[in-house]
Design a protein around this motif. Structure first.
Motif, PDB file in Angstrom:
ATOM      1  N   ASP A   1       0.721  -1.070  -0.048  1.00  9.44           N
ATOM      2  CA  ASP A   1      -0.004  -0.098  -0.059  1.00  9.44           C
ATOM      3  C   ASP A   1       0.867   1.264  -0.020  1.00  9.44           C
ATOM      4  OD1 ASP A   1      -1.706   2.070   0.706  1.00  9.44           O
ATOM      5  OD2 ASP A   1      -2.812   0.873   1.600  1.00  9.44           O
ATOM      6  N   ARG A   2       1.009   1.899  -1.100  1.00 16.69           N
ATOM      7  CA  ARG A   2       1.744   3.174  -1.125  1.00 16.69           C
ATOM      8  C   ARG A   2       1.331   4.308  -0.331  1.00 16.69           C
ATOM      9  NH1 ARG A   2       5.373   5.626  -4.704  1.00 16.69           N
ATOM     10  NH2 ARG A   2       5.509   3.749  -6.081  1.00 16.69           N
ATOM     11  N   VAL A   3       0.076   4.487   0.063  1.00 17.07           N
ATOM     12  CA  VAL A   3      -0.319   5.234   0.994  1.00 17.07           C
ATOM     13  C   VAL A   3       0.255   5.257   2.069  1.00 17.07           C
ATOM     14  CG1 VAL A   3      -2.228   6.453   2.346  1.00 17.07           C
ATOM     15  CG2 VAL A   3      -2.342   6.072  -0.004  1.00 17.07           C
ATOM     16  N   VAL A   4       0.253   3.842   2.853  1.00 16.77           N
ATOM     17  CA  VAL A   4       0.857   3.433   4.181  1.00 16.77           C
ATOM     18  C   VAL A   4       2.146   3.685   4.176  1.00 16.77           C
ATOM     19  CG1 VAL A   4       1.136   1.505   5.571  1.00 16.77           C
ATOM     20  CG2 VAL A   4      -1.022   1.875   4.672  1.00 16.77           C
ATOM     21  N   ALA A   5       2.882   3.346   2.876  1.00 17.76           N
ATOM     22  CA  ALA A   5       4.210   3.289   2.770  1.00 17.76           C
ATOM     23  C   ALA A   5       4.576   4.966   3.086  1.00 17.76           C
ATOM     24  CB  ALA A   5       4.856   2.935   1.561  1.00 17.76           C
ATOM     25  N   SER A   6       3.946   5.720   2.474  1.00 18.60           N
ATOM     26  CA  SER A   6       4.306   6.948   2.259  1.00 18.60           C
ATOM     27  C   SER A   6       4.028   7.601   3.736  1.00 18.60           C
ATOM     28  CB  SER A   6       3.261   7.797   1.444  1.00 18.60           C
ATOM     29  OG  SER A   6       3.570   7.461  -0.065  1.00 18.60           O
ATOM     30  N   ILE A   7       2.968   7.290   4.384  1.00 19.11           N
ATOM     31  CA  ILE A   7       3.017   7.710   5.809  1.00 19.11           C
ATOM     32  C   ILE A   7       3.873   7.442   6.677  1.00 19.11           C
ATOM     33  CG2 ILE A   7       1.324   7.665   7.968  1.00 19.11           C
ATOM     34  CD1 ILE A   7      -0.935   7.281   6.012  1.00 19.11           C
ATOM     35  N   LEU A   8       4.172   6.177   6.525  1.00 18.04           N
ATOM     36  CA  LEU A   8       5.524   5.720   7.423  1.00 18.04           C
ATOM     37  C   LEU A   8       6.719   6.494   6.851  1.00 18.04           C
ATOM     38  CD1 LEU A   8       5.799   3.310   9.439  1.00 18.04           C
ATOM     39  CD2 LEU A   8       6.564   1.862   7.556  1.00 18.04           C
ATOM     40  N   ALA A   9       7.012   6.647   5.721  1.00 17.16           N
ATOM     41  CA  ALA A   9       7.933   7.448   5.262  1.00 17.16           C
ATOM     42  C   ALA A   9       8.203   8.787   5.770  1.00 17.16           C
ATOM     43  CB  ALA A   9       8.284   7.439   3.647  1.00 17.16           C
ATOM     44  N   SER A  10       7.058   9.338   5.799  1.00 17.56           N
ATOM     45  CA  SER A  10       6.790  10.994   6.478  1.00 17.56           C
ATOM     46  C   SER A  10       7.437  10.945   7.826  1.00 17.56           C
ATOM     47  CB  SER A  10       5.609  11.360   6.301  1.00 17.56           C
ATOM     48  OG  SER A  10       4.623  10.817   7.306  1.00 17.56           O
ATOM     49  N   HIS A  11       7.362   9.919   8.550  1.00 16.87           N
ATOM     50  CA  HIS A  11       7.917   9.751   9.974  1.00 16.87           C
ATOM     51  C   HIS A  11       9.255   9.013  10.207  1.00 16.87           C
ATOM     52  CE1 HIS A  11       3.637  11.063  10.496  1.00 16.87           C
ATOM     53  NE2 HIS A  11       4.140  11.688  11.820  1.00 16.87           N
ATOM     54  N   THR A  12       9.950   8.831   8.907  1.00 21.01           N
ATOM     55  CA  THR A  12      11.335   8.218   9.082  1.00 21.01           C
ATOM     56  C   THR A  12      12.527   8.858   8.889  1.00 21.01           C
ATOM     57  OG1 THR A  12      10.390   6.011   8.188  1.00 21.01           O
ATOM     58  CG2 THR A  12      12.564   6.298   7.771  1.00 21.01           C
TER      59      THR A  12
END
Length: 205
Positions: A17-28
């Motif tokens: 899920d790209r949305v989930v990956a993007s959310i995770l990346a924004s806090h990485t």
């Protein structure tokens, strides 16, 4: 940079899920760790979940005399570097960078809010299960096999690390003395040399 982190999560950790990956990346945070730096220490509570992006690390702990015992080596991208018995627990091993290392670090406080997201939970469980499997594979090898068999397993399980890691660390990991390790390493190397080379007489023979 964030685009690269999204790609890491989707390609290496297989978050579909790209949305989930993007959310995770924004806090990485991508963290650069210097060689020889110890970034997890026994007794401390980690504040982040660290995924190995690139590099080589070892886990170690002190024995009853204070001597360092090497517990593990990690070099596979995407490996979660969990130093406690569970996420958020105090570290039972220290983790040291044996090369320049890059980590993808996610605050545990934020990761906890995503644990109900199936895509994230699936990845965390898969990563931790893989790490646990490797851990017990190593422990079974140490308990059941000879020193020569342990050495052969190490060469197969960790290709190329024999020339990148201090012999003392490998000996400790395999549960043998540095002297025994050196003998086995040289014996195996001699067996691999062509027979003609092994049979060359020494001076005076």
């Amino acid at each position: 940079m964030e685009r690269d982190i999204v790609a890491f999560y989707m390609e290496t950790l297989r978050i579909e899920d790209r949305v989930v990956a993007s959310i995770l990346a924004s806090h990485t945070e991508l963290r650069a760790v210097k060689k020889r730096e110890v970034f997890h220490r026994v007794g401390e509570v980690p504040q982040t979940m660290d995924f190995l992006v690139e590099g080589l690390v070892r886990g170690f702990f002190p024995d009853g005399t204070g001597k360092e015992v090497t517990d593990c080596f990690e070099h596979i991208p995407g490996t979660p570097l969990v130093s406690g018995l569970s996420i958020g627990a105090p570290s039972v091993i220290s983790i040291e960078a044996l090369s320049k290392v890059t980590l993808a670090s996610v605050p545990l406080s934020f990761l906890a809010t995503l644990m109900e997201e199936p895509a994230v939970l699936k990845v965390v469980i898969r990563c931790l299960s893989a790490s646990l499997e490797r851990h017990w594979e190593a422990k079974a090898m140490l308990a059941k096999r000879s020193t020569k068999e342990r050495y052969a397993w190490f060469l197969q399980r960790y290709p190329g690390l024999i020339d990148r890691v201090n012999d003392q660390y490998i000996a400790s990991f395999l549960g043998v003395s540095p002297v025994t390790f050196s003998r086995v390493r040289h014996a195996v190397a001699a067996e691999k040399r062509p027979a003609a080379d092994r049979d060359i007489p020494r001076d005076g023979e």
